[in-house]
Design an enzyme around this catalytic site. Structure first.
Site, PDB file in Angstrom:
ATOM      1  CD  GLU A   1      -3.432  -6.226   3.345  1.00  0.00           C
ATOM      2  OE1 GLU A   1      -4.268  -5.518   3.949  1.00  0.00           O
ATOM      3  OE2 GLU A   1      -2.208  -6.015   3.375  1.00  0.00           O
TER       4      GLU A   1
ATOM      5  CD  GLU B   1      -2.971  -1.169   2.275  1.00  0.00           C
ATOM      6  OE1 GLU B   1      -2.879  -0.350   3.201  1.00  0.00           O
ATOM      7  OE2 GLU B   1      -3.885  -2.023   2.227  1.00  0.00           O
TER       8      GLU B   1
HETATM    9  O1  AHR Z   1      -4.935  -6.034   7.416  1.00  0.00           O
HETATM   10  C1  AHR Z   1      -4.706  -4.906   8.190  1.00  0.00           C
HETATM   11  C2  AHR Z   1      -4.042  -3.762   7.415  1.00  0.00           C
HETATM   12  O2  AHR Z   1      -4.913  -3.287   6.445  1.00  0.00           O
HETATM   13  C3  AHR Z   1      -2.794  -4.117   6.647  1.00  0.00           C
HETATM   14  O3  AHR Z   1      -1.655  -4.049   7.423  1.00  0.00           O
HETATM   15  C4  AHR Z   1      -2.750  -3.057   5.588  1.00  0.00           C
HETATM   16  O4  AHR Z   1      -2.083  -3.479   4.435  1.00  0.00           O
HETATM   17  C5  AHR Z   1      -4.215  -2.742   5.343  1.00  0.00           C
HETATM   18  O5  AHR Z   1      -4.443  -1.374   5.263  1.00  0.00           O
END
Ligand code: AHR
Length: 482
Positions: A286, A173
């Site tokens: 994610e 990110e």
């Molecule tokens: O999953 C929790 C957080 O959410 C992760 O560290 C990040 O990549 C995302 O914003």
């Protein structure tokens, strides 16, 4: 509610990459410490420090890929802190989450744990405050057969053979101001990705790289234009606020499917426009629902049947997107936005989302087939579109003799009388496993861990058609033998 489905056994969308059912674990809250790792001295039963009940539960999920160590954590993590004798490892301030990192769980522990659960490791290097040289050193530590410094260090620490880690993420990110070492735009991230990938591949040219992408077309365009020959997958993260009305949450997977297709489409147009020869697909590395109560430092929530319906919908979408999005990583596996709740007192609860992953992981084919559904719809005010109550995806085994139907009934009250017809397949028998609970808000908790279970029923086959009744708010996998 009556519903008709159709499966064409000769129309293969693509090969199913089972990494789409993958997982993500991060040094955050009690995911690693307390969830994956308790240490050998812990009173909680463990195998070489790995928490045993969690280990067994994850083995049953059989994830084909697990992403680690973050997440935001990866952008401040220096891998060298996490190797060697545990008692000598430094305790560091984790800037990403404002926590203390003991470094007891590092590279060798992660890779050993992956071996035990049977997953391919996916390591995200620190492209925040780390350097390309540090990342290349990590690749050397994991993959080099040679006699150079980091490969020798690995041997000295008791691991004679290289691990052969194939999948590496460059950063996490990096578009966000919350990220340590964030980039101002896609062009800056492209430049950074090239430097990292370049050095990492000088150590091991066979590795695959996942670069930071998002849903901003400008960002992705710059990434493909400048760095497109340096990476194999572009990453996308999507979290959905869980506190929506049930019908809205159940509809969201349709939107996710469309958004992923859009990102993929843009990446392909950019490749064409800028003459990028390397194939680039997406890593949806994610994704989950995120409820308001899941806050720092622990990010805990207890999800229920409504979230299982969401999860089944996303997995169906990922199956249909098998050519575009071969990798998916659910965020996260244990204790943080969790599939598995592993308490400090040794108790454990498996959420209905976990049960859905188990259903899909254990009952799926090798090829995704084309399907169609004729079903009632409802209107989603959030998405401003009609949403089919029933969602169907199908996979077939390599030999074509078994077809798995993955069916979500979004209706909160009504069961669906499903009739499926086939082209080029004659079903002989069918059995169904499903997750539905009694109410959409049913959950499994530490006090009541078995409220929602995987249940079974038989389907009937008549005149080449298959009939199964799908309970309200259910995720079903129907196995049919031809
Ligand atoms: O999953 C929790 C957080 O959410 C992760 O560290 C990040 O990549 C995302 O914003």
């Amino acid at each position: 509610m009556e519903c008709k489905g159709f499966v064409d056994a000769s129309a293969v969308i693509g090969k199913l990459d089972k990494r789409c059912y993958g997982q993500f674990i991060e040094h955050l809250g009690r995911c690693i410490y307390g969830g994956i790792w308790v240490g050998e001295e812990s009173g909680i039963p463990n195998r070489k420090g790995f928490r045993l009940d969690v280990l067994e539960a994850i083995k049953e999920l059989n994830p084909k890929v697990v992403r680690w160590p973050g997440g935001n954590f990866s952008s401040g993590y220096h891998w060298i802190d996490g190797v060697g004798p545990r008692e000598e490892r430094p305790r560091r301030y984790d800037m990403a989450w404002g926590a203390e990192e003991p470094n007891a769980f590092g590279t060798d522990e992660f890779l050993e744990w992956c071996r035990l659960v049977g997953a391919e490791p996916f390591i995200v290097v620190n492209a925040g405050n780390g350097t390309p040289e540090e990342a290349a050193g990590w690749v050397e530590y994991c993959n080099s057969k040679g006699g150079t410094y980091y490969a020798s260090l690995r041997r000295r620490y008791g691991h004679a053979d290289p691990y052969g880690v194939r999948l590496w993420g460059v950063g996490n990110e990096l578009y966000g101001r919350w990220q340590i070492g964030f980039c101002l735009d896609g062009a800056e991230c492209a430049r950074r990705t090239m430097e990292f990938a370049n050095e990492m591949r000088k150590v091991d040219p066979s590795i695959e790289i996942v670069a930071v992408g998002c849903e901003d077309p400008e960002w992705n365009l710059e990434m493909v234009k400048k760095a497109g020959e340096y990476f194999d997958y572009l990453s996308v993260h999507i979290y959905i606020g869980g506190d929506k009305p049930y019908r809205e949450l159940a509809a969201v997977p349709l939107d996710i499917e469309e958004r992923l297709r859009n990102v993929y489409g843009l990446v392909q147009s950019a490749r064409q426009r800028y003459g990028v020869k390397r194939e680039i697909r997406l890593a949806f590395d994610e994704w989950n629902v995120w409820y308001p109560e899941a806050k720092a430092p622990l990010h805990e929530q207890v999800t229920g049947v409504r979230d299982a319906v969401f999860t089944g919908g996303v997995l169906n979408a990922l199956q249909r997107l098998c050519r575009e999005v071969p990798i998916g990583c659910f965020a996260q596996t244990v204790n943080v936005l969790p599939l598995i709740i592993a308490a400090e007192d040794g108790r454990m609860a498996l959420t209905p989302q976990y049960l859905v992953f188990k259903l899909y992981g254990e009952n799926t084919g090798d090829h995704v087939l084309k399907t169609a559904v004729d079903t009632d719809h409802y209107r989603s005010s959030g998405l401003m579109r009609p949403v089919p109550y029933v969602d169907l995806s199908a996979t077939a085994t390599e030999d074509g003799r078994t077809i798995y139907l993955h069916v979500v009934n979004r209706h909160e009250k009504e069961p669906a009388e499903l009739e499926i017809s086939f082209r080029n397949f004659t079903p002989k028998e069918a059995s169904c496993m499903y997750v539905a609970g009694e109410k959409v808000d049913d959950r499994n908790t530490l006090g009541e861990p078995d409220r929602v279970k995987i249940e079974r029923k038989d389907g009937t086959v008549e005149g080449g058609r298959l009939h199964v009744d799908l309970p309200a708010h259910s995720v079903n996998v129907i196995k049919t033998l031809g």
